[in-house]
Each structure stands twice: as C-alpha cells, then as structure tokens.
Design an enzyme around this catalytic site. Structure first.
Site, PDB file in Angstrom:
ATOM      1  N   ARG A 224     -12.287 -31.305  14.926  1.00  8.54           N
ATOM      2  CA  ARG A 224     -11.502 -32.512  15.199  1.00  8.54           C
ATOM      3  C   ARG A 224     -10.564 -32.882  14.045  1.00  8.54           C
ATOM      4  O   ARG A 224      -9.758 -33.784  14.156  1.00  8.54           O
ATOM      5  CB  ARG A 224     -12.449 -33.674  15.530  1.00  8.54           C
ATOM      6  CG  ARG A 224     -13.058 -33.563  16.923  1.00  8.54           C
ATOM      7  CD  ARG A 224     -14.215 -34.516  17.135  1.00  8.54           C
ATOM      8  NE  ARG A 224     -15.468 -34.015  16.582  1.00  8.54           N
ATOM      9  CZ  ARG A 224     -16.606 -34.688  16.559  1.00  8.54           C
ATOM     10  NH1 ARG A 224     -16.648 -35.920  17.046  1.00  8.54           N
ATOM     11  NH2 ARG A 224     -17.705 -34.157  16.043  1.00  8.54           N
TER      12      ARG A 224
ATOM     13  N   GLY B 271     -25.882 -25.346  15.864  1.00  6.38           N
ATOM     14  CA  GLY B 271     -26.462 -26.688  15.908  1.00  6.38           C
ATOM     15  C   GLY B 271     -27.195 -27.045  14.627  1.00  6.38           C
ATOM     16  O   GLY B 271     -27.509 -26.179  13.806  1.00  6.38           O
TER      17      GLY B 271
ATOM     18  N   GLY C 189     -23.204 -32.916   5.165  1.00 11.44           N
ATOM     19  CA  GLY C 189     -21.997 -32.736   4.361  1.00 11.44           C
ATOM     20  C   GLY C 189     -20.861 -33.639   4.782  1.00 11.44           C
ATOM     21  O   GLY C 189     -19.925 -33.857   4.015  1.00 11.44           O
TER      22      GLY C 189
ATOM     23  N   TYR D 111      15.230 -26.175 -25.205  1.00 15.52           N
ATOM     24  CA  TYR D 111      15.049 -24.903 -24.487  1.00 15.52           C
ATOM     25  C   TYR D 111      16.336 -24.095 -24.575  1.00 15.52           C
ATOM     26  O   TYR D 111      17.410 -24.578 -24.212  1.00 15.52           O
ATOM     27  CB  TYR D 111      14.720 -25.239 -23.025  1.00 15.52           C
ATOM     28  CG  TYR D 111      14.401 -24.058 -22.147  1.00 15.52           C
ATOM     29  CD1 TYR D 111      13.471 -23.092 -22.548  1.00 15.52           C
ATOM     30  CD2 TYR D 111      15.006 -23.922 -20.903  1.00 15.52           C
ATOM     31  CE1 TYR D 111      13.170 -22.030 -21.711  1.00 15.52           C
ATOM     32  CE2 TYR D 111      14.707 -22.860 -20.070  1.00 15.52           C
ATOM     33  CZ  TYR D 111      13.785 -21.913 -20.478  1.00 15.52           C
ATOM     34  OH  TYR D 111      13.485 -20.853 -19.656  1.00 15.52           O
TER      35      TYR D 111
HETATM   36  C1  UD1 Z   1     -25.106 -35.567  14.344  1.00 13.59           C
HETATM   37  C2  UD1 Z   1     -26.439 -35.916  15.025  1.00 13.59           C
HETATM   38  C3  UD1 Z   1     -26.303 -37.302  15.648  1.00 13.59           C
HETATM   39  C4  UD1 Z   1     -25.953 -38.305  14.572  1.00 13.59           C
HETATM   40  C5  UD1 Z   1     -24.702 -37.892  13.795  1.00 13.59           C
HETATM   41  C6  UD1 Z   1     -24.542 -38.759  12.581  1.00 13.59           C
HETATM   42  C7  UD1 Z   1     -27.473 -33.847  15.829  1.00 13.59           C
HETATM   43  C8  UD1 Z   1     -27.699 -32.976  17.002  1.00 13.59           C
HETATM   44  N1  UD1 Z   1     -26.718 -34.945  16.055  1.00 13.59           N
HETATM   45  O1  UD1 Z   1     -24.101 -35.500  15.330  1.00 13.59           O
HETATM   46  O2  UD1 Z   1     -27.523 -37.673  16.282  1.00 13.59           O
HETATM   47  O3  UD1 Z   1     -25.746 -39.585  15.152  1.00 13.59           O
HETATM   48  O4  UD1 Z   1     -24.809 -36.527  13.345  1.00 13.59           O
HETATM   49  O5  UD1 Z   1     -23.349 -38.476  11.866  1.00 13.59           O
HETATM   50  O6  UD1 Z   1     -27.981 -33.571  14.771  1.00 13.59           O
HETATM   51  N2  UD1 Z   1     -23.775 -28.552  10.921  1.00 13.59           N
HETATM   52  C9  UD1 Z   1     -24.150 -27.319  10.447  1.00 13.59           C
HETATM   53  N3  UD1 Z   1     -24.373 -26.314  11.340  1.00 13.59           N
HETATM   54  C10 UD1 Z   1     -24.249 -26.469  12.669  1.00 13.59           C
HETATM   55  C11 UD1 Z   1     -23.883 -27.742  13.157  1.00 13.59           C
HETATM   56  C12 UD1 Z   1     -23.645 -28.766  12.257  1.00 13.59           C
HETATM   57  O7  UD1 Z   1     -24.279 -27.121   9.236  1.00 13.59           O
HETATM   58  O8  UD1 Z   1     -24.483 -25.507  13.401  1.00 13.59           O
HETATM   59  C13 UD1 Z   1     -23.524 -29.645   9.968  1.00 13.59           C
HETATM   60  C14 UD1 Z   1     -22.101 -30.147  10.022  1.00 13.59           C
HETATM   61  O9  UD1 Z   1     -21.293 -29.459   9.067  1.00 13.59           O
HETATM   62  C15 UD1 Z   1     -22.248 -31.619   9.665  1.00 13.59           C
HETATM   63  C16 UD1 Z   1     -23.645 -31.966  10.132  1.00 13.59           C
HETATM   64  O10 UD1 Z   1     -24.341 -30.751  10.293  1.00 13.59           O
HETATM   65  O11 UD1 Z   1     -22.145 -31.829   8.275  1.00 13.59           O
HETATM   66  C17 UD1 Z   1     -23.627 -32.745  11.459  1.00 13.59           C
HETATM   67  O12 UD1 Z   1     -23.032 -31.952  12.454  1.00 13.59           O
HETATM   68  P1  UD1 Z   1     -21.992 -32.562  13.487  1.00 13.59           P
HETATM   69  O13 UD1 Z   1     -21.571 -31.465  14.404  1.00 13.59           O
HETATM   70  O14 UD1 Z   1     -20.946 -33.328  12.813  1.00 13.59           O
HETATM   71  O15 UD1 Z   1     -22.968 -33.529  14.317  1.00 13.59           O
HETATM   72  P2  UD1 Z   1     -22.610 -34.861  15.087  1.00 13.59           P
HETATM   73  O16 UD1 Z   1     -22.086 -34.506  16.439  1.00 13.59           O
HETATM   74  O17 UD1 Z   1     -21.806 -35.737  14.245  1.00 13.59           O
HETATM   75 CA    CA Z   2     -20.654 -35.507  12.281  1.00 14.44          CA
END
Ligand code: UD1
Ligand code: CA
Length: 455
Positions: free
Chosen positions: A15, A78, A101, A385
């Site tokens: 995004r 995930g 992160g 210079y």
């Molecule tokens: C996630 C939570 C949600 C919460 C929100 C808060 C889950 C399933 N959902 O959603 O409940 O309200 O954060 O901000 O956990 N990441 C990885 N590997 C992956 C997927 C994600 O390292 O395969 C890391 C991303 O870089 C990020 C964090 O995990 O830093 C969260 O992932 P993101 O996809 O942003 O989750 P949200 O949809 O925001």
């Molecule tokens: Ca997020």
C-alpha cells in the site's frame, strides 16, 4: 524470565506504492524499523531477532552495525508463518516479545507495562480502544470479559466490526508453548495467510491464560501501511520531540511547525521560530535564537548566537554571540570564534573566522582563514578553485577588504592590510599596506551619449 524480542518486518508494504521496503521508509529522518529497534534495545532483552524478507539486502545493510539476529522469510505467508521462521533461534525457556516493524511509535513504558502483565506460560496481549477501529483485528471477549479470540477485519462479521477494542499485534508469548500453537495454524481465511492472531483462540482452548493490557495512549500503536498513516506518524513523532525540546528549555513559536530529523540539544531560554528544520546532531547553547525557516544540520552554536530567517547551516561550529543571516549559507568545515557576523547572501565553506570579524553582504569565502576584527566588504569573493585544485586564502587581523574584491588563492594578506574596492588581488599583501589592483579611471570630456534622434 529471559526475554527475546522478535520484530516482524518481512512484509512488502504494497500500500506504500514504493520501491523502498516499507520498514525503511523515513520517519523523523530515519527508517521506521530503526525506531522499533531502538525501543526494543532499550528494553534490555537478551536478544533481538528481526524477521525480514521483502527488500532483504537493503534492510540488512541498513542495520549492519547493530547486534541483531536475522531470520529470512522467503515468502510472506502471514504473521504466524513469520514468527515460525524465527523460532529455531530462540531458547525454549524464554519469553518472546513480538513487535511489528511497521508499528514504530510504541514506547518503552508501554512495553514494560505489557511485560509486567505477562505471567509464566501465559499470553499477554496489548490492545487499544479506537473510535475508528477500521483495518485492525478486533478483540473478542466472553461474558466474563476474558479475551477469547482475535478476528481480522477482513474475516469479521458486521457485528464484530462494531467492536472498538483492537489488536495492536504486540504481545508476549512463552517460547515453549508457541511451537505447538503455531503448528495448529491454518491459512483458511480471507487472506489465505497464517495469522499469528489465531494462537489466541488455540491457547484459550488449551486453558492458557490470555491477559490483555489496554494501552493508555492509542497514538503509540498506529500501524503504518500507507503514506497517509506515515504522515500521521510523522506528526505524532514531531509533537513528541517538540515537547522534549520545550521541556529542555526552548520556546517554540509553534510546536506544530517544528521538525527534527535527528537529535537536538538545547540550553536554557532558546527560542525557535516557525518552520525551522534540524537534521543530524545539533546543539544550541543558552539563549540561542533561531529565525523562521532556518535549516540547521550537524552543527553546534554557542550561547547567545542569533540565526536570522532563511539560513542554511551545515556542519558548522560557532562560538558565542555570533550573528548569522538572514539568507546565509554556511557549509561544512566552517568554524567561527565568538562575535562573528555573517550577513545576507554570504556563503562560507571550510573556513575559520576569528573573534569579531564581519562579512555582512553577498560574499563567498572558501578554504579561508580569517583573523580577528577583520572586515570583508560586500561582494568579496575568494577565488579558491583554479579548475583543478582548491587553494587557501589566509587573512590576518584587522584587515579591511574593500567591496567587490576578488582574492585569487593561494594568497596571504597580513595584519592591518587594506584592499581597495574592486581589486583583483593575486599577490600576497604585507602588513599595514594598501593594495589597489584595478585599472585607473579615465574621464572623457564632452562625451555625447548616443541617442535615437541623432541617427
Ligand atoms: C496485523 C494483525 C492485526 C493487527 C494489526 C496491527 C495479524 C494477522 N493481523 O494486521 O490483528 O490489528 O497488525 O497493526 O497478525 N509480516 C511479516 N511476514 C508476513 C506478514 C507480515 O514479517 O508474512 C510483518 C509485516 O512486515 C508487518 C507486521 O508483520 O511489520 C504486520 O503485518 P501486516 O501485513 O501489516 O498486518 P496487518 O494487516 O496490519
Ligand atoms: Ca500493518
């Protein structure tokens, strides 16, 4: 209990619409991830493990000098899958603090509260109550108010979407038990991902206590998924920094128009006008006054210095009571003793200037050393210079350089020398002499100006 912190940072951040991995986007002048890492380091966990993936080499390179462990997640399947990759590197008798992160504004204080809630063998979950919970996972509680499940927005029913308590994503889990819970995760959901959040209902089913801690200030947990949220986080961070600077002793004309991308130390009774930007490491002494729209990076300004509007100051050390600007540009390697005056449209680079010397208008001084109480006239230029090399200009004490002088380096101008206006100086000037180097003026009597009618 011993603690390992895992920072999940492998996501691409679609995004953002950016070529830069999301966690490297700048917030307050440094990467989003560096904020999370700094907070994690302050907590004193035994080790910090960063799960990275998207833009991997760039991310690792950025943190080359940090002592963290890295876990590579090749495919982003995930948050549950991400944590699973890190588990082989974590001792089973540790507690694991999970940070994201992309949630950079979380404070050490709030994480300490969460860690206090965590009990041996149980889960501690940081939640928040938001008036607009859109986009976040919702926290489901039973009749006795115990947490039983987290539902992602995309999987939530319209009733569940009404719930205002959200999952911040940050939690403390026992390393031993998490292995079993993660094995039970499935990707049978709207996003086809292994959600870490599903461990909550799994643990509850096993009778494991899940304790919630509601964060006091919900600003801390905003997740950065797009540039709109990045801008919101930037403003929150700047407001926090502005408060710290005010508490240190600076008056800000408007804390909403203050930007610090680095560190700023201020003395007492400092005044900072609107639109000033501070970069790198800056120190301002007591009673320093910074005018509107000044840009100051990696500089130290002594007590009672005045920087007027629209100055650009980079890599400068100035003694006490210097007056700079408006519209001055001071470049790296510039050192002023006390009471130096630099006026409008003056550029100074890699130069030293002694006590009380002045250059008030339209000058360029590069690779120049100026003594005390010397006056540099308007429009003076050091020609440092020659097209290949840079040369030094050395100017003594109490020298008077007339306006419009070209000082062709290398050059030495001894104490008390005077230079006539408009001179092009190519040879050294002895003490207390006058040097004039310009063509003599001639007068043509009865000179008639050409005019259109006489043609
Ligand atoms: C996630 C939570 C949600 C919460 C929100 C808060 C889950 C399933 N959902 O959603 O409940 O309200 O954060 O901000 O956990 N990441 C990885 N590997 C992956 C997927 C994600 O390292 O395969 C890391 C991303 O870089 C990020 C964090 O995990 O830093 C969260 O992932 P993101 O996809 O942003 O989750 P949200 O949809 O925001
Ligand atoms: Ca997020």
């Amino acid at each position: 209990m011993a603690l390992t912190t895992v920072i999940l940072a492998a996501g691409q951040g679609k995004r953002m619409n950016s070529d830069l991995p999301k966690v490297l986007q700048p917030l307050g002048g440094r990467s989003i991830l560096s904020h999370v890492l700094a907070t994690a380091s302050a907590l004193g966990s035994q080790s910090i493990n960063i799960v990275y993936g998207h833009g991997g080499d760039l991310v690792r390179k950025e943190f080359e000098s940090s002592t963290v462990d890295w876990t590579f997640q090749a495919e982003q399947l995930g948050t549950g899958h991400a944590l699973k990759q890190a588990l082989p590197n974590i001792s089973k008798d540790h507690q694991i603090l999970i940070l994201f992160g992309d949630v950079p504004l979380i404070t050490e204080g709030s994480l300490k509260k969460l860690l206090k809630v965590a009990i041996k063998g149980g889960i501690a979950l940081l939640t928040a109550e938001l008036s607009n919970p859109e986009g976040y996972g919702r926290v489901l509680r039973n009749d006795t108010n115990e947490i039983i499940e987290i539902v992602e927005e995309k999987d939530a029913t319209s009733d569940q979407k009404q719930i205002k308590e959200i999952n911040t994503g940050l939690m403390v889990v026992p390393a031993e038990a998490i292995h079993g819970w993660i094995k039970k995760l499935s990707a049978n959901n709207q996003q086809g991902e292994f959600y870490l959040t599903d461990i909550i209902s799994i643990a509850v089913a096993e009778g494991v206590p899940v304790l919630g801690e509601i964060i006091e200030n919900a600003e801390e947990i905003i997740g950065i998924n797009d540039r709109v949220q990045l801008a919101q986080a930037e403003r929150i961070l700047q407001r926090r920094q502005a408060q710290e600077v005010m508490i240190q002793g600076a008056t800000l004309a408007d804390p909403g128009r203050f930007d610090l991308r680095g560190s700023l130390k201020v003395g007492r009774d400092v005044f900072i006008d609107i639109g000033a930007v501070f970069l790198g490491d800056v120190e301002l002494g007591n009673r320093v006054c910074i005018g509107p729209n000044a840009i100051i990076s990696d500089s130290i300004l002594g007590d009672d210095c005045i920087v007027r509007e629209h100055c650009v100051i980079e890599g400068v050390k100035a003694g006490t009571e210097c007056k700079i600007g408006p519209y001055a540009r001071l470049r790296p390697g510039t050192e002023f003793d006390k009471q130096v005056k630099v006026g409008n449209f003056v550029e100074v680079k890699a130069s030293t200037v002694g006590v009380g010397s002045k250059m008030n208008h339209l000058s360029y001084l590069g690779d120049t050393h100026i003594g005390e109480n010397t006056n540099i006239g308007a429009g003076t230029i050091t020609c440092n210079y020659d097209g290949a090399l840079k040369h030094q200009t050395v100017i003594g004490n109490k020298v008077f350089v007339g306006s419009g002088a070209m000082l062709v380096a290398p050059l030495e101008i001894a104490d008390g020398a005077t230079i006539g206006a408009g001179s092009t100086i190519t040879k050294n000037i002895p003490e207390k002499t006058l040097a004039v180097a310009r063509s003599p003026q001639s007068i043509v009597k009865g000179w008639k100006r050409p005019s259109k009618s006489s043609r």
